[in-house]
Motif scaffolding. Sequence first.
Motif, PDB file in Angstrom:
ATOM      1  N   GLU A  34      87.622  17.261  80.041  1.00  0.00           N
ATOM      2  CA  GLU A  34      86.816  17.181  81.272  1.00  0.00           C
ATOM      3  C   GLU A  34      86.812  15.759  81.816  1.00  0.00           C
ATOM      4  OE1 GLU A  34      83.450  20.669  80.520  1.00  0.00           O
ATOM      5  OE2 GLU A  34      83.097  18.615  79.804  1.00  0.00           O
ATOM      6  N   PHE A  35      86.699  14.791  80.918  1.00  0.00           N
ATOM      7  CA  PHE A  35      86.698  13.384  81.325  1.00  0.00           C
ATOM      8  C   PHE A  35      88.013  13.029  82.016  1.00  0.00           C
ATOM      9  CE2 PHE A  35      87.733   8.953  80.522  1.00  0.00           C
ATOM     10  CZ  PHE A  35      86.580   8.293  80.911  1.00  0.00           C
ATOM     11  N   LEU A  36      89.142  13.414  81.423  1.00  0.00           N
ATOM     12  CA  LEU A  36      90.436  13.104  82.036  1.00  0.00           C
ATOM     13  C   LEU A  36      90.631  13.838  83.359  1.00  0.00           C
ATOM     14  CD1 LEU A  36      92.961  12.974  79.038  1.00  0.00           C
ATOM     15  CD2 LEU A  36      91.836  11.092  80.239  1.00  0.00           C
ATOM     16  N   GLU A  37      90.113  15.041  83.463  1.00  0.00           N
ATOM     17  CA  GLU A  37      90.224  15.773  84.728  1.00  0.00           C
ATOM     18  C   GLU A  37      89.462  15.056  85.838  1.00  0.00           C
ATOM     19  OE1 GLU A  37      90.975  20.440  83.961  1.00  0.00           O
ATOM     20  OE2 GLU A  37      88.996  19.735  83.346  1.00  0.00           O
ATOM     21  N   LEU A  38      88.320  14.501  85.507  1.00  0.00           N
ATOM     22  CA  LEU A  38      87.589  13.717  86.500  1.00  0.00           C
ATOM     23  C   LEU A  38      88.363  12.455  86.869  1.00  0.00           C
ATOM     24  CD1 LEU A  38      83.828  13.896  85.392  1.00  0.00           C
ATOM     25  CD2 LEU A  38      84.949  15.081  87.283  1.00  0.00           C
ATOM     26  N   PHE A  39      88.949  11.809  85.867  1.00  0.00           N
ATOM     27  CA  PHE A  39      89.708  10.585  86.141  1.00  0.00           C
ATOM     28  C   PHE A  39      90.908  10.865  87.045  1.00  0.00           C
ATOM     29  CE2 PHE A  39      92.882   7.335  85.191  1.00  0.00           C
ATOM     30  CZ  PHE A  39      92.139   6.185  85.415  1.00  0.00           C
ATOM     31  N   LEU A  40      91.548  12.023  86.865  1.00  0.00           N
ATOM     32  CA  LEU A  40      92.697  12.384  87.688  1.00  0.00           C
ATOM     33  C   LEU A  40      92.355  12.408  89.172  1.00  0.00           C
ATOM     34  CD1 LEU A  40      94.356  15.329  85.706  1.00  0.00           C
ATOM     35  CD2 LEU A  40      95.241  13.008  85.972  1.00  0.00           C
ATOM     36  N   GLU A  41      91.111  12.743  89.503  1.00  0.00           N
ATOM     37  CA  GLU A  41      90.684  12.808  90.906  1.00  0.00           C
ATOM     38  C   GLU A  41      90.870  11.470  91.617  1.00  0.00           C
ATOM     39  OE1 GLU A  41      89.809  15.477  92.527  1.00  0.00           O
ATOM     40  OE2 GLU A  41      88.100  16.523  91.645  1.00  0.00           O
ATOM     41  N   HIS A  42      90.898  10.389  90.851  1.00  0.00           N
ATOM     42  CA  HIS A  42      90.858   9.065  91.457  1.00  0.00           C
ATOM     43  C   HIS A  42      92.197   8.316  91.383  1.00  0.00           C
ATOM     44  CE1 HIS A  42      86.722  10.143  91.492  1.00  0.00           C
ATOM     45  NE2 HIS A  42      86.669  10.179  90.177  1.00  0.00           N
ATOM     46  N   ILE A  43      93.244   9.030  91.042  1.00  0.00           N
ATOM     47  CA  ILE A  43      94.583   8.450  91.097  1.00  0.00           C
ATOM     48  C   ILE A  43      95.088   8.590  92.537  1.00  0.00           C
ATOM     49  CG2 ILE A  43      96.968   8.679  90.309  1.00  0.00           C
ATOM     50  CD1 ILE A  43      95.910   9.617  87.619  1.00  0.00           C
ATOM     51  N   VAL A  44      95.312   7.484  93.194  1.00  0.00           N
ATOM     52  CA  VAL A  44      95.712   7.529  94.604  1.00  0.00           C
ATOM     53  C   VAL A  44      97.198   7.856  94.713  1.00  0.00           C
ATOM     54  CG1 VAL A  44      93.914   5.949  95.357  1.00  0.00           C
ATOM     55  CG2 VAL A  44      96.122   5.038  94.639  1.00  0.00           C
ATOM     56  N   PRO A  45      97.644   8.371  95.857  1.00  0.00           N
ATOM     57  CA  PRO A  45      99.060   8.735  96.026  1.00  0.00           C
ATOM     58  C   PRO A  45      99.991   7.542  95.801  1.00  0.00           C
ATOM     59  CG  PRO A  45      97.725   9.636  97.804  1.00  0.00           C
ATOM     60  CD  PRO A  45      96.831   8.704  97.036  1.00  0.00           C
ATOM     61  N   PRO A  46     101.238   7.797  95.437  1.00  0.00           N
ATOM     62  CA  PRO A  46     102.201   6.704  95.204  1.00  0.00           C
ATOM     63  C   PRO A  46     102.336   5.811  96.436  1.00  0.00           C
ATOM     64  CG  PRO A  46     103.129   8.818  94.527  1.00  0.00           C
ATOM     65  CD  PRO A  46     101.846   9.133  95.225  1.00  0.00           C
ATOM     66  N   SER A  47     102.344   4.509  96.201  1.00  0.00           N
ATOM     67  CA  SER A  47     102.549   3.496  97.251  1.00  0.00           C
ATOM     68  C   SER A  47     101.446   3.470  98.299  1.00  0.00           C
ATOM     69  CB  SER A  47     103.905   3.694  97.954  1.00  0.00           C
ATOM     70  OG  SER A  47     104.958   3.704  97.021  1.00  0.00           O
ATOM     71  N   PHE A  48     100.352   4.171  98.061  1.00  0.00           N
ATOM     72  CA  PHE A  48      99.270   4.169  99.044  1.00  0.00           C
ATOM     73  C   PHE A  48      98.562   2.823  99.029  1.00  0.00           C
ATOM     74  CE2 PHE A  48      94.957   4.895 100.539  1.00  0.00           C
ATOM     75  CZ  PHE A  48      95.190   5.618 101.697  1.00  0.00           C
ATOM     76  N   GLN A  49      98.287   2.272 100.219  1.00  0.00           N
ATOM     77  CA  GLN A  49      97.668   0.958 100.345  1.00  0.00           C
ATOM     78  C   GLN A  49      96.148   1.111 100.331  1.00  0.00           C
ATOM     79  OE1 GLN A  49      99.014  -1.183 103.775  1.00  0.00           O
ATOM     80  NE2 GLN A  49      98.143  -3.126 103.119  1.00  0.00           N
ATOM     81  N   ARG A  50      95.541   0.783  99.222  1.00  0.00           N
ATOM     82  CA  ARG A  50      94.106   1.000  99.032  1.00  0.00           C
ATOM     83  C   ARG A  50      93.264  -0.150  99.568  1.00  0.00           C
ATOM     84  NH1 ARG A  50      90.072   0.688  95.189  1.00  0.00           N
ATOM     85  NH2 ARG A  50      91.230  -0.854  94.000  1.00  0.00           N
ATOM     86  N   ALA A  80      88.584  -7.348 109.599  1.00  0.00           N
ATOM     87  CA  ALA A  80      87.913  -6.707 108.460  1.00  0.00           C
ATOM     88  C   ALA A  80      88.842  -6.635 107.263  1.00  0.00           C
ATOM     89  CB  ALA A  80      87.443  -5.299 108.839  1.00  0.00           C
ATOM     90  N   ILE A  81      88.234  -6.628 106.092  1.00  0.00           N
ATOM     91  CA  ILE A  81      88.918  -6.268 104.848  1.00  0.00           C
ATOM     92  C   ILE A  81      88.317  -4.945 104.417  1.00  0.00           C
ATOM     93  CG2 ILE A  81      89.390  -6.887 102.454  1.00  0.00           C
ATOM     94  CD1 ILE A  81      89.070  -9.804 103.230  1.00  0.00           C
ATOM     95  N   ALA A  82      89.165  -3.923 104.254  1.00  0.00           N
ATOM     96  CA  ALA A  82      88.695  -2.583 103.928  1.00  0.00           C
ATOM     97  C   ALA A  82      89.254  -2.150 102.578  1.00  0.00           C
ATOM     98  CB  ALA A  82      89.114  -1.593 105.012  1.00  0.00           C
ATOM     99  N   VAL A  83      88.413  -1.502 101.783  1.00  0.00           N
ATOM    100  CA  VAL A  83      88.800  -1.046 100.441  1.00  0.00           C
ATOM    101  C   VAL A  83      88.388   0.410 100.274  1.00  0.00           C
ATOM    102  CG1 VAL A  83      88.612  -1.448  97.961  1.00  0.00           C
ATOM    103  CG2 VAL A  83      88.414  -3.374  99.544  1.00  0.00           C
TER     104      VAL A  83
END
Length: 378
Positions: free
Chosen positions: A286-302, A142-145
């Motif tokens: 508010e827009f930037l606060e929503l965007f912050l939710e989607h910043i993944v942890p450092p070096s995390f393999q997405r 599988a390829i997972a995202v």
Amino acid sequence: MRINNDLGAVINHFLPALLQKRGLTSHQLKVLRALSTCRTTKLGGSAMVCHDCGNLHYVLHSCRNRHCPRCQGIDKELWIEDRKQDLLPVKYYHVVFTVPHDLLELFRFNRKVMYNLLFEKAWETIGVFSKDPKLMGAQPGAIAVLHTWDQQLGFHPHVHMIIPAGGIDKQGCWKSTKQEGDFLFDVKQLSEVFSARFARKLRRLKRQGKIKKFVPRDLIKKPWVVYAKQAFGSPESVVEYLGRYSHRVAISNHRILKVTSTHVTFSWLNRKAGYLKETKRLTGVEFLELFLEHIVPPSFQRIRHMGFLSNRNKRESIEKIREQLLRDYVTRPRLSRAEVLTLRFGERSVLQCRECGGELLLLESYPKERAPPEYRCA
């Protein structure tokens, strides 16, 4: 006051107000600053000269951050080209694993642990069904995202999996799935196994002190959602479809419709209304606060390759499978970076002169925070 309709301009304008309202982690601040300086003189650039007509071109450097909508277009095309080398002449399935809203706070406060748990149990669930002799009796691939957003930038962690219709048994032989039709396995059964295994491991992590915040007692009271889409029409369509998911970021620049001194308006697709395009207006903070939710942890393999498609086993496994399924299979020639860019940007890529189409040669690179040098033609 009118501001450019792109994410970098939004960050530049509203970041000071966001910092006044709340604190940010160093990683979040690093990402926002990278996106706000992408393709500006703050990152420097290069002076290019055309080999044929001698015209000068200035190219601003990119931030190359994986959250940047400007940079992901090129990276996506290069990634797609690599995945085309891995295609098998079989049917492919698309399965999406998600979690109940009751767990969203746990994800917010334990992002890395919970994202890894989501990947682990989604893949484990696919393995349970694939290794059943009645269904397939083989190790799948599988390829997972990982995605963390919905159309309105809400926090919605889920994993997309693209899975070939078969696997490799213990003897190294290809075995096709015994399921018929457009769906890999029964969705209801997938949901039951996934939720039970996820909940069991989550409770164990809580006992081990690896989880912060309260863990709901009855995690599987409500049905969990595992969504199966119809199988792809051809192997080639898999890669193009995957590209839409692999390097997608929370919001693309073309969805940002209007930016004023106080608000941001963006478009979204309402799936419940037949994918009707609608708009949403938020304050810039508010827009930037929503965007912050989607910043993944450092070096995390997405993006992850699993089973016989894992990086360690992939090349050897794919060659063996192709020999068994299609002995006269001819590997498609790999395109160069320049060829990929040409296809991506039309007749003339960023490596070609905008005046005559000639090849651009590097004349000089200038560092960050420095304006392009002035050249005089002889």
